[in-house]
Design a protein around this motif. Structure first.
Motif, short mmCIF file in Angstrom:
data_model
loop_
_atom_site.label_atom_id
_atom_site.label_comp_id
_atom_site.label_asym_id
_atom_site.label_seq_id
_atom_site.Cartn_x
_atom_site.Cartn_y
_atom_site.Cartn_z
N MET A 170 0.82 -1.22 0.00
CA MET A 170 0.00 0.00 0.00
C MET A 170 0.85 1.26 0.00
O MET A 170 0.38 2.33 -0.34
N ASN A 171 2.12 1.14 0.38
CA ASN A 171 2.97 2.32 0.44
C ASN A 171 3.46 2.76 -0.94
O ASN A 171 3.86 3.90 -1.14
N THR A 172 3.45 1.83 -1.90
CA THR A 172 3.85 2.18 -3.26
C THR A 172 2.69 2.87 -3.96
O THR A 172 1.58 2.34 -3.99
N LEU A 173 2.93 4.03 -4.52
CA LEU A 173 1.86 4.76 -5.19
C LEU A 173 1.34 3.96 -6.38
O LEU A 173 2.10 3.31 -7.10
N ALA A 174 0.04 4.05 -6.60
CA ALA A 174 -0.57 3.36 -7.74
C ALA A 174 0.02 3.84 -9.05
O ALA A 174 0.19 3.07 -9.99
N ILE A 175 0.36 5.13 -9.11
CA ILE A 175 0.92 5.69 -10.33
C ILE A 175 2.31 5.11 -10.62
O ILE A 175 2.79 5.14 -11.75
N GLY A 217 1.87 0.46 -7.75
CA GLY A 217 1.29 -0.11 -6.55
C GLY A 217 -0.21 -0.32 -6.68
O GLY A 217 -0.84 0.07 -7.66
N LYS A 218 -0.80 -0.93 -5.66
CA LYS A 218 -2.25 -1.18 -5.66
C LYS A 218 -2.98 0.09 -5.21
O LYS A 218 -2.63 0.66 -4.18
N PRO A 219 -3.99 0.53 -5.96
CA PRO A 219 -4.74 1.72 -5.54
C PRO A 219 -5.44 1.52 -4.20
O PRO A 219 -5.85 0.39 -3.87
N VAL A 220 -5.58 2.57 -3.45
CA VAL A 220 -6.29 2.49 -2.17
C VAL A 220 -7.73 2.04 -2.41
O VAL A 220 -8.29 1.27 -1.64
N ASP A 271 -3.00 11.44 2.51
CA ASP A 271 -1.86 11.19 3.40
C ASP A 271 -0.77 10.40 2.69
O ASP A 271 0.42 10.74 2.74
N LYS A 272 -1.17 9.36 1.99
CA LYS A 272 -0.23 8.49 1.27
C LYS A 272 0.56 9.26 0.20
O LYS A 272 1.80 9.21 0.15
N VAL A 273 -0.15 10.00 -0.63
CA VAL A 273 0.48 10.70 -1.75
C VAL A 273 1.35 11.86 -1.26
O VAL A 273 2.49 12.04 -1.71
N LEU A 274 0.83 12.64 -0.33
CA LEU A 274 1.58 13.81 0.13
C LEU A 274 2.82 13.41 0.92
O LEU A 274 3.85 14.10 0.84
#
Length: 397
Positions: free
Chosen positions: A1-6, A9-12, A389-392
């Protein structure tokens, strides 16, 4: 979940959450079906009922239903007497219709800068922009927070100007405990699906002035009247009518009005949920570094059409575009409201240039609109916050 989907990673979220969405239920559908089975589909009894109900809700003497929010603004400019050579002051942080309506009448939009806290039009800059050609002011209740109406009305009275309040975002909002819709010369509303209530497309204009009311009704129906008191030639019989002005076919249908009445029955619940969502955003997002939350004036009660955050870009390694794309990749349907009107190529061809409104231009570079609509669940709100929170965190310096 820490890897950005872009970044793979897997989207939230597994499904896309739009920034806005209508809420039409079986009761709404039933009311529309009744009209479809009736004798009236276009202008009939439901129009009059909707106008009366709407006027009562906002506290205005008169309401005129119309085909959409842009038509409402156009009709308001006509009723206000805007003509070629006239100047009308409005905000650059709005949808283009708030300025286009002036051009339709041959007038010239003049853009006043915004207040950097509320993002509404800066009253002091409005007064600075007034000239001998100024005929009206079109303040916009951006995101649903009313402008300082007393301040606008004071300036208008001082210079003999008409006030047309663009309340497309603020149905149900309050200014000093009074609902928006009866506090200036003319107020316009939109019923586009993303707004507080919907008629598909549609709008409403409210006023307390009978002369303006009659002009608005005339304009939406080709400039044609059957009113015997308004006829300029001899009444030739029951069939007789006259075109007094160059109007438009801007009428609403009974089908739309039936949906509007049903939706208006639910407005208090819609507003309550919008305000709950905004409050939850305030509570959750205040702990995330790098964003500025919406500022609310003490004299107003917002209708919360939009929830717009501002990025403190100096705290991030990337710009707004990269953050925006990362949020969308997590299936959060963020948006941007708005590109300054005079940035558009059409306005550039008219001679408008960057630099007119520094506060608005700076704001545009930093804002992102988060999803907000009554149908959202608490889980949806949590997803938005978790994605922010994840992206920022990932992009923070």
């Amino acid at each position: 979940m820490n890897t950005l989907a872009i970044n793979g990673g897997k989207p939230v979220r597994d499904t896309y959450l739009p920034y806005a969405q209508q809420w039409v239920d079986e009761e709404d559908v039933g009311e529309v079906v009744k009209v479809l089975k009736s004798d009236f589909l276009t202008t009939g009894p439901k129009i009059e009922e909707f106008e009366k109900r709407f006027a009562d809700y906002v506290g205005a003497k008169y309401a005129v239903s119309i085909s959409n929010g842009t038509a409402a603004l156009h009709a308001a400019c006509f009723a206000a007497g805007i003509k070629e050579g006239d100047e009308v002051i409005t905000s650059p942080i709005t949808f283009a219709a708030s300025a286009n309506c002036v051009l339709y009448q041959g007038g010239k939009p003049i853009f006043a800068d915004i207040d950097p806290k509320t993002y509404n039009i800066d009253i002091e800059d409005v007064e600075r922009k007034i000239t001998k050609k100024t005929k009206a002011i079109i303040p916009v209740d951006f995101t649903g927070q009313p402008v300082d109406i007393d301040g606008i009305n004071e300036i208008a009275k001082k210079y003999g100007l008409v006030v047309i309040e663009d309340a497309a975002h603020s149905l149900g909002a309050e200014y000093k405990s009074k609902k928006i819709g009866s506090l200036v010369d003319i107020t316009t509303f939109s019923f586009h699906p993303v707004k507080h209530i919907t008629t598909g497309e549609g709008g409403m204009i409210t006023t307390n002035d009978e002369k303006l009311y009659n002009k608005l009704k005339l304009f939406r129906t080709h400039g044609i009247t059957r009113d015997k008191e308004m006829l300029q030639n001899k009444d030739e019989g029951p069939w007789f009518y006259e075109q007094l002005e160059l109007g438009y076919n801007y009428r609403m249908t009974d089908i739309q009005a039936a949906l509007g009445i049903s939706q208006l029955n639910k407005i208090n619940g819609f507003l309550k949920r919008r305000r709950e969502i905004a409050k939850k955003y305030d509570e959750y997002l205040k702990n995330i570094d790098g964003i500025i939350l919406p500022y609310q004036e003490s004299f107003s009660k917002s209708a919360w059409h939009l929830y717009v955050i501002q990025l403190e870009l100096e705290k991030f390694k990337v710009g707004r575009k990269e953050i925006f794309e990362a949020l969308q990749a997590e299936n959060i349907g963020v948006n941007v409201h708005y590109i300054p009107v005079y940035y558009h190529p059409y306005y550039k061809r008219l001679g408008y240039e960057k630099g007119l409104c520094p506060n608005a231009e700076k704001l545009y570079e930093r804002i992102i609109t988060l999803p907000l609509y009554p149908k959202m669940k608490d889980k949806d709100i949590e997803d938005v916050v978790n994605v922010m929170d994840k992206v920022l965190k990932y992009y923070r310096r």
